[in-house]
Design a protein around this motif. Structure first.
Motif, PDB file in Angstrom:
ATOM      1  N   LEU A 151      -2.179  27.858  48.964  1.00 17.88           N
ATOM      2  CA  LEU A 151      -2.234  28.102  50.405  1.00 17.88           C
ATOM      3  C   LEU A 151      -0.915  28.716  50.844  1.00 17.88           C
ATOM      4  O   LEU A 151       0.151  28.272  50.448  1.00 17.88           O
ATOM      5  CB  LEU A 151      -2.484  26.781  51.164  1.00 17.88           C
ATOM      6  CG  LEU A 151      -3.768  26.022  50.802  1.00 17.88           C
ATOM      7  CD1 LEU A 151      -3.834  24.723  51.594  1.00 17.88           C
ATOM      8  CD2 LEU A 151      -5.001  26.869  51.066  1.00 17.88           C
ATOM      9  N   ARG A 152      -0.977  29.738  51.671  1.00 25.71           N
ATOM     10  CA  ARG A 152       0.229  30.474  52.054  1.00 25.71           C
ATOM     11  C   ARG A 152       0.844  29.985  53.348  1.00 25.71           C
ATOM     12  O   ARG A 152       1.919  30.428  53.727  1.00 25.71           O
ATOM     13  CB  ARG A 152      -0.107  31.971  52.181  1.00 25.71           C
ATOM     14  CG  ARG A 152      -0.647  32.593  50.900  1.00 25.71           C
ATOM     15  CD  ARG A 152       0.327  32.464  49.748  1.00 25.71           C
ATOM     16  NE  ARG A 152      -0.117  33.169  48.555  1.00 25.71           N
ATOM     17  CZ  ARG A 152       0.546  33.205  47.407  1.00 25.71           C
ATOM     18  NH1 ARG A 152       1.689  32.558  47.308  1.00 25.71           N
ATOM     19  NH2 ARG A 152       0.067  33.859  46.373  1.00 25.71           N
ATOM     20  N   GLN A 153       0.161  29.062  54.058  1.00 19.50           N
ATOM     21  CA  GLN A 153       0.675  28.581  55.332  1.00 19.50           C
ATOM     22  C   GLN A 153       0.817  27.069  55.314  1.00 19.50           C
ATOM     23  O   GLN A 153       0.050  26.360  54.653  1.00 19.50           O
ATOM     24  CB  GLN A 153      -0.259  28.983  56.482  1.00 19.50           C
ATOM     25  CG  GLN A 153      -0.260  30.471  56.800  1.00 19.50           C
ATOM     26  CD  GLN A 153      -1.201  30.775  57.952  1.00 19.50           C
ATOM     27  OE1 GLN A 153      -2.395  30.533  57.888  1.00 19.50           O
ATOM     28  NE2 GLN A 153      -0.651  31.335  59.032  1.00 19.50           N
ATOM     29  N   ASN A 154       1.810  26.567  56.034  1.00 18.59           N
ATOM     30  CA  ASN A 154       1.885  25.136  56.296  1.00 18.59           C
ATOM     31  C   ASN A 154       0.791  24.769  57.286  1.00 18.59           C
ATOM     32  O   ASN A 154       0.299  25.619  58.046  1.00 18.59           O
ATOM     33  CB  ASN A 154       3.251  24.766  56.867  1.00 18.59           C
ATOM     34  CG  ASN A 154       4.389  25.099  55.911  1.00 18.59           C
ATOM     35  OD1 ASN A 154       4.219  25.013  54.694  1.00 18.59           O
ATOM     36  ND2 ASN A 154       5.524  25.479  56.453  1.00 18.59           N
ATOM     37  N   GLY A 155       0.421  23.514  57.295  1.00 18.72           N
ATOM     38  CA  GLY A 155      -0.647  23.142  58.222  1.00 18.72           C
ATOM     39  C   GLY A 155      -0.823  21.647  58.373  1.00 18.72           C
ATOM     40  O   GLY A 155      -0.386  20.851  57.533  1.00 18.72           O
TER      41      GLY A 155
END
Length: 413
Positions: A60-64
């Motif tokens: 996954l390329r984004q924090n969330g």
């Protein structure tokens, strides 16, 4: 009568789950995956990879941060064995299994950290105090919460590994009627209440050889939930002769939350369409028997033990999602779950049988950072008749269904 009472008492205290999965496992850990028959081991969809495959998290390329909850509405019907014609049904409260996931890491870093808080086991079943099997069970509530800190590392753009440590905490409350041999009194009651805890781990490998194909393999270990010094409270008539038979005030017990091995495949023939297939092996054979140790005598005995002898089983899952536009995605899925409960071992708290589930779902992108997920799962368990000759349960015919809507929100940053 004494041995039958202890067998019935030992059969019910920690086993719950009702209608959402085989045995007492609740597969409700991600709203996107629920929309696809709860398949997702071979995909890197969102932060719920913490549960489904820690190895996919680093892709996954984004924090969330992700929050989700389901409303489990399960019903069980019972019919007495022939020639009886009496029927009963549960009046279960709506349960709310939930999931919370968060992950973070530098944008270009192959390393990602996460934490998940979710409820993989537990439910409530309420038969009441007047049904035919009240000596087996009146009411049962089981709650478990797994807390899983996780680390994931992307070795290459095609391969990722991940691991998570699990601490589980929960509680159990059982109420049931007790038959009495005293000529002046017909029955009494008992309530058992205790807190439980245990430890385990979650391992995952994610491999994406091409842009269209991805594979996942996970192992979630057995977690032994242990109750120490749970409370035993009897509701007895005012008779010294009766009260003298029930002296226990505390109990110890344990119940295995079974290990799971899952192989998942993701296939993306076009940019908009994704298919998922999972094959899950649940190692229910760890559940051999259920033993309770008491701090004092119950009709002369200080422990009870009843056989379970569950079998290892497979769950087969298929699902798909289609991205209609940049803001709207739809999903559908199904699964088939084999029951681990052998003939003769059926009990009223888990009147389990082979089950079929169908589901649908959607995602609405409210903004570049916020998504709203929704899912709906319908479960239909096969009608099952059992004499309960080996479990000390309640003989008869059981039928279970469940309706489970869910909603989730994702914030990406």
């Amino acid at each position: 009568m004494k041995s039958k009472f202890l067998a019935l008492l030992g059969s019910a205290v920690l086993s719950a789950g009702v209608a959402q999965a085989g045995g007492f496992q609740a597969n409700l850990q991600g709203q996107k995956q629920l929309g696809m028959g709860h398949a997702g081991t071979g995909l890197a969809l969102d932060q719920s990879s913490i549960f489904f495959n820690p190895g996919a998290l680093a892709h996954l390329r984004q924090n969330g941060i992700q929050l989700g909850v389901s409303a489990l509405n399960a019903k069980i019907a019972y019919r007495e064995p022939s020639p009886g014609i009496s029927e009963s049904a549960t009046d279960n409260p709506i349960s709310t299994p939930f999931q919370v996931y968060a992950s973070f890491g530098k944008e270009d870093s192959p390393l990602r950290f996460g934490i998940g808080v979710y409820t993989p086991f537990g439910s409530s079943v309420n038969w009441g105090t007047r049904w035919q099997g009240r000596y087996g069970l009146n009411e049962l509530t089981l709650k478990t919460i797994f807390i899983q800190p996780t680390i994931s590392y992307r070795i290459t753009d095609k391969l990722g590994l991940g691991a998570g440590f699990i601490y589980s905490t929960g509680s159990v409350n059982l109420q049931r009627s007790i038959p009495l041999a005293d000529a002046n009194y017909n029955e009494a009651g008992v309530e058992l209440d205790g807190a439980a805890s245990g430890f385990g781990f979650n391992l995952g490998v994610f491999f994406q050889p091409t842009e269209k194909l991805s594979l996942g393999l996970t192992y979630r270990s057995k977690v032994e939930m242990e109750v120490k010094e749970g409370d035993v409270t009897f509701r007895l008539p005012t008779s010294p002769l009766v009260a003298g038979q029930f002296q226990a005030t505390q109990f110890d017990a344990s119940l295995p939350m079974p290990a799971n091995i899952t192989l998942g495949i993701g296939f993306k023939p076009t940019e908009a369409l994704t298919f998922a297939v999972d094959v899950q092996r649940v190692q229910w054979s760890a559940y051999k028997s259920l033993r309770f140790d008491y701090n004092a005598g119950i009709r002369g005995e200080t422990f009870s033990e009843s056989p379970r002898n569950y079998e290892d089983v497979f769950i087969y899952r298929v699902g798909a999602q289609y991205k209609l536009s940049e803001i709207f995605t739809i999903r559908a899925g199904a699964y088939y779950d084999n029951s681990p409960v052998q003939e003769g071992y059926l009990t009223p708290e888990t009147p389990d049988s082979d089950s079929r589930g169908v589901s649908g779902g959607l995602t609405l992108a409210l903004s570049d950072k916020v998504d709203l997920d929704a899912s709906f799962l319908y479960i239909n368990k096969k009608e099952r008749t059992d004499d309960a000759s080996k479990s000390g349960g309640v003989a008869g015919t059981f039928k279970s269904v469940a309706y489970i809507p869910g909603v989730g929100i994702n914030y990406k940053f």
